[in-house]
Write an enzyme that holds these catalytic residues in place. Structure first.
Site, PDB file in Angstrom:
ATOM      1  N   CYS B  85      -1.120  28.106 -22.487  1.00  0.00           N
ATOM      2  CA  CYS B  85      -1.448  26.958 -23.334  1.00  0.00           C
ATOM      3  C   CYS B  85      -2.921  26.983 -23.728  1.00  0.00           C
ATOM      4  CB  CYS B  85      -1.037  25.664 -22.631  1.00  0.00           C
ATOM      5  SG  CYS B  85      -0.918  24.256 -23.762  1.00  0.00           S
ATOM      6  N   HIS B 195       4.658  26.444 -20.684  1.00  0.00           N
ATOM      7  CA  HIS B 195       4.087  26.325 -19.337  1.00  0.00           C
ATOM      8  C   HIS B 195       5.086  26.787 -18.271  1.00  0.00           C
ATOM      9  CE1 HIS B 195       0.405  23.900 -20.064  1.00  0.00           C
ATOM     10  NE2 HIS B 195       1.063  23.454 -21.119  1.00  0.00           N
ATOM     11  N   GLU B 197       4.582  27.298 -15.256  1.00  0.00           N
ATOM     12  CA  GLU B 197       4.310  26.627 -13.975  1.00  0.00           C
ATOM     13  C   GLU B 197       4.946  25.236 -13.916  1.00  0.00           C
ATOM     14  OE1 GLU B 197       2.300  26.756 -16.454  1.00  0.00           O
ATOM     15  OE2 GLU B 197       0.977  25.002 -16.553  1.00  0.00           O
TER      16      GLU B 197
END
Lengths: 82, 221
Positions: B85, B195, B197
């Site tokens: 990002c 993302h 994560e």
């Protein structure tokens, strides 16, 4: 020495903000407005006394930080030189 | 694997990505943007967030912060880099990856799950995915609209540098060629808007992101 730098999107690069502004102007009744493009203006004071040196430094600043030359053009105006 | 997560003022996914790396078995060092020395590491991570408040252009100030000189130098000697990002934006601003991430075409901040197609699997980050596999990873950005000139886009395609694309009909930002993530030619520098994560364990709604960290753990250890 004062300088003004205008940063604008290159031709052909989509400008969604410009488009939104154009639509808003139309909704407000301003007719015949076309091709709205928005950008940035940066003003700064330089200690330089030589206009050519100042211009060279400003170009380096634009290339390195102030503009992203993948999508943006920059235009340097040296106010004391005009 | 030893990983260095670079923390800029305004980073906000640094802890999340560190948790994922540690869960994969990595030893993680958090490195402040003002530092000039990086610990020895196998992977450098530029996390998501709003470094320097997105002043001037997203990622532009971070790209010129002291630690980035070292990150760029290490990348030049083959140390792997992952930018997520805002980290992807920093990678384009510092020149490790080509192109630029412009404002989303619809001018809205987009925060939702996206369906991604894994387009490149011969990288240290993606080898545990199957070619053309569809996975779900969330995006959360205002400037994720990947743009590059035609010549650069052709080169990305020719050198197999497109790692992830948004699945047909699921491009959230207007990105050229539906690009969600790209690599350098070697595959050791990956920048991606989604993302991983944020979807790396069942409690977060899915585990599709976990394999990216597991891949890195296998290949970069």
């Amino acid at each position: 020495m004062k300088a003004t730098i205008y940063i604008s999107l290159k031709n052909g690069v989509l400008d969604p903000q410009g488009k939104a502004i154009e639509n808003a102007l139309g909704q407000l009744g301003f007719e015949g407005v076309d091709n709205v493009r928005q950008g940035k203006m940066i003003e700064l004071d330089l200690a330089d006394t030589d206009a050519a040196d100042a211009r060279n430094r400003l170009e380096a600043m634009c290339e390195k930080l102030l503009a992203n030359t993948v999508i943006e053009n920059f235009e340097i105006h040296l106010n004391d030189a005009e | 694997m030893r990983a260095a997560v670079i923390v800029f003022p305004g980073s906000n996914c640094d802890r999340d990505v560190a948790v994922c790396l540690e869960a994969a078995g990595a030893q993680v060092d958090m490195v402040w943007h003002g530092d000039t020395e990086l610990p020895s590491c196998d992977l450098m991570v530029l996390p998501g967030g709003f470094s320097y408040g997105d002043y001037l252009r997203c990622g532009s100030m971070a790209a010129n912060s002291p630690i980035m000189r070292e990150v760029v130098a290490r990348a030049g000697t083959g140390t792997a880099v992952l930018g997520i990002c805002n980290g992807f934006q920093v990678l384009t601003e510092c020149g490790l990856l080509p192109g630029v991430l412009m404002q989303n075409r619809n001018l809205n901040f987009v925060c939702r799950n996206t369906r991604l197609k894994v387009a490149r699997t011969d990288t240290p980050f993606t080898h545990l995915y199957a070619e053309a596999e569809e996975i779900i990873i969330p995006v959360a950005h205002n400037e994720g609209n990947y743009f590059a000139d035609d010549e650069t886009l052709k080169r990305l395609q020719g050198e197999n540098c497109i790692a992830f694309t948004y699945a047909a009909g699921d491009n959230p930002n207007g990105a050229c060629l539906d690009i969600a993530g790209i690599t350098d030619a070697s595959g050791r520098v990956l920048g991606m808007m989604p993302h991983p994560e944020r979807r790396a364990e069942a409690a977060l709604g899915g585990e599709d992101g976990r394999r990216l960290f597991a891949s890195a753990m296998e290949r970069l250890a």
